[in-house]
Design an enzyme around this catalytic site. Structure first.
Site, PDB file in Angstrom:
ATOM      1  CE1 TYR A 161      -4.211   1.296  -0.277  1.00 47.25           C
ATOM      2  CE2 TYR A 161      -3.676   2.604   1.665  1.00 47.25           C
ATOM      3  CZ  TYR A 161      -4.507   2.323   0.604  1.00 47.25           C
ATOM      4  OH  TYR A 161      -5.645   3.075   0.416  1.00 47.25           O
ATOM      5  CE  LYS A 168      -7.092   6.114   0.938  1.00 51.86           C
ATOM      6  NZ  LYS A 168      -8.033   7.036   0.279  1.00 51.86           N
TER       7      LYS A 168
END
Ligand code: 0WD
Length: 268
Positions: A161, A168
């Site tokens: 990720y 995020k």
């Protein structure tokens, strides 16, 4: 009478019928909402694929507004919010379902992310919420609500990720600061942390299929979530049912985020 009868809103981030924003839209529409939508501007105006894809989805549900918008362009945002004001006067909700990182920076190790890749990722995936929130404040009714989409990779290290996890993390803190600042005007803002769902964006994240398998085996519900489930909870957070909820990040991930080690049946 639906939860959103007589309510209006703006939805940013439908790329196609697999998009999470579309799942949320379907639920909002079923509950009576009227909406305006944006799509990424088409590079070739002779072949407006993005616009066509969005039109095909949202015209049948009575879209009130369909506009191009690249969140990196202030002029696009000016245009969208001016038109929204003209069309709706004021709105009840805004959905932010946008994220992007250049593929070479996303695929590589976080430590190797380029400066320009970092800035682009943060600009599109995080700053866009800030600027949308600032503009939304002027047209949202008291009691209005903003929703953004996030992922567990912002709280814990999820290999693959990478730089998007850093985005995020920033996005989730931004939700809290914005909740603090918008609260006195009666405006709420929340994040929905979704489990993995196959979409255009998620296909760019490394080893997505093994992530689906892992959730299947490890999540308390022993399965993955559906886009419809994310849509339902998104609609809940935007609705009056969540009138006391702001600054929250709600996980819709079959419970995966609470696990610290694999369950015993994972090895059998
Ligand atoms: O597993 C998943 N799919 C998860 C997604 C799990 C948890 C969270 N999320 C998040 C994503 O990080 C994102 O914030 O949900 C949000 C929506 O993602 P999605 O529905 O998975 O992806 P997609 O259907 O691709 O929609 C994201 C859209 C873009 O699509 P493309 O694929 O064309 O990049 O974000 C929009 C665009 O429509 N977008 C932009 N919009 C305006 N300006 C821009 C931009 N510069 N860049 C991307």
């Amino acid at each position: 009478m639906g939860l959103f009868t007589g309510k209006t809103g703006l939805v940013f981030g439908i790329a196609n019928d697999h998009s999470i924003a579309w799942a949320i839209t379907e639920k909002l529409h079923a509950e009576g909402a009227e909406m305006g939508f944006t799509h990424l501007p088409d590079k070739d105006p002779q072949r407006p694929r993005m616009e066509h894809r969005l039109r095909k989805l949202v015209e049948p549900i009575g879209a009130k507004l369909i506009l191009p918008c690249d969140v990196q362009q202030e002029s696009h945002l000016d245009q969208v919010f001016a038109q929204a004001k003209e069309t709706f006067g004021s709105v009840d909700f805004v959905v932010h379902s946008i994220a992007y990182a250049p593929i070479e920076d996303l695929k590589g190790q976080t430590i190797n992310c380029s400066r320009s890749g970092f800035l682009t990722s943060m600009d599109i995936s995080v700053y866009s919420l800030l600027t949308l929130a600032r503009r939304s404040r002027d047209i949202l009714k008291p009691g209005g609500s903003i929703l953004t989409l996030t992922y567990l990779g912002g709280e814990k290290v999820i290999p693959g990720y990478n730089i998007m996890g850093v985005c995020k993390a920033a996005l989730e803190r931004l939700v809290e600061y914005l909740a603090h600042e918008l609260g006195p005007a009666g405006i709420r803002i929340n994040g929905l942390s979704a489990g993995p769902i196959k979409t255009l964006s998620s296909s760019a994240v490394g080893d997505f299929d093994s992530m689906l398998k892992l959730y299947d085996a490890m999540a308390p519900l022993r399965r993955n979530v559906t886009a419809e489930e994310v849509g339902k909870t998104g609609a809940y957070l935007l609705s009056d049912l969540a009138s006391g909820v702001t600054g929250e990040v709600l996980h819709v991930d079959a419970g995966y985020h609470i696990m610290g080690a694999p369950p015993a049946d994972m090895h059998t």
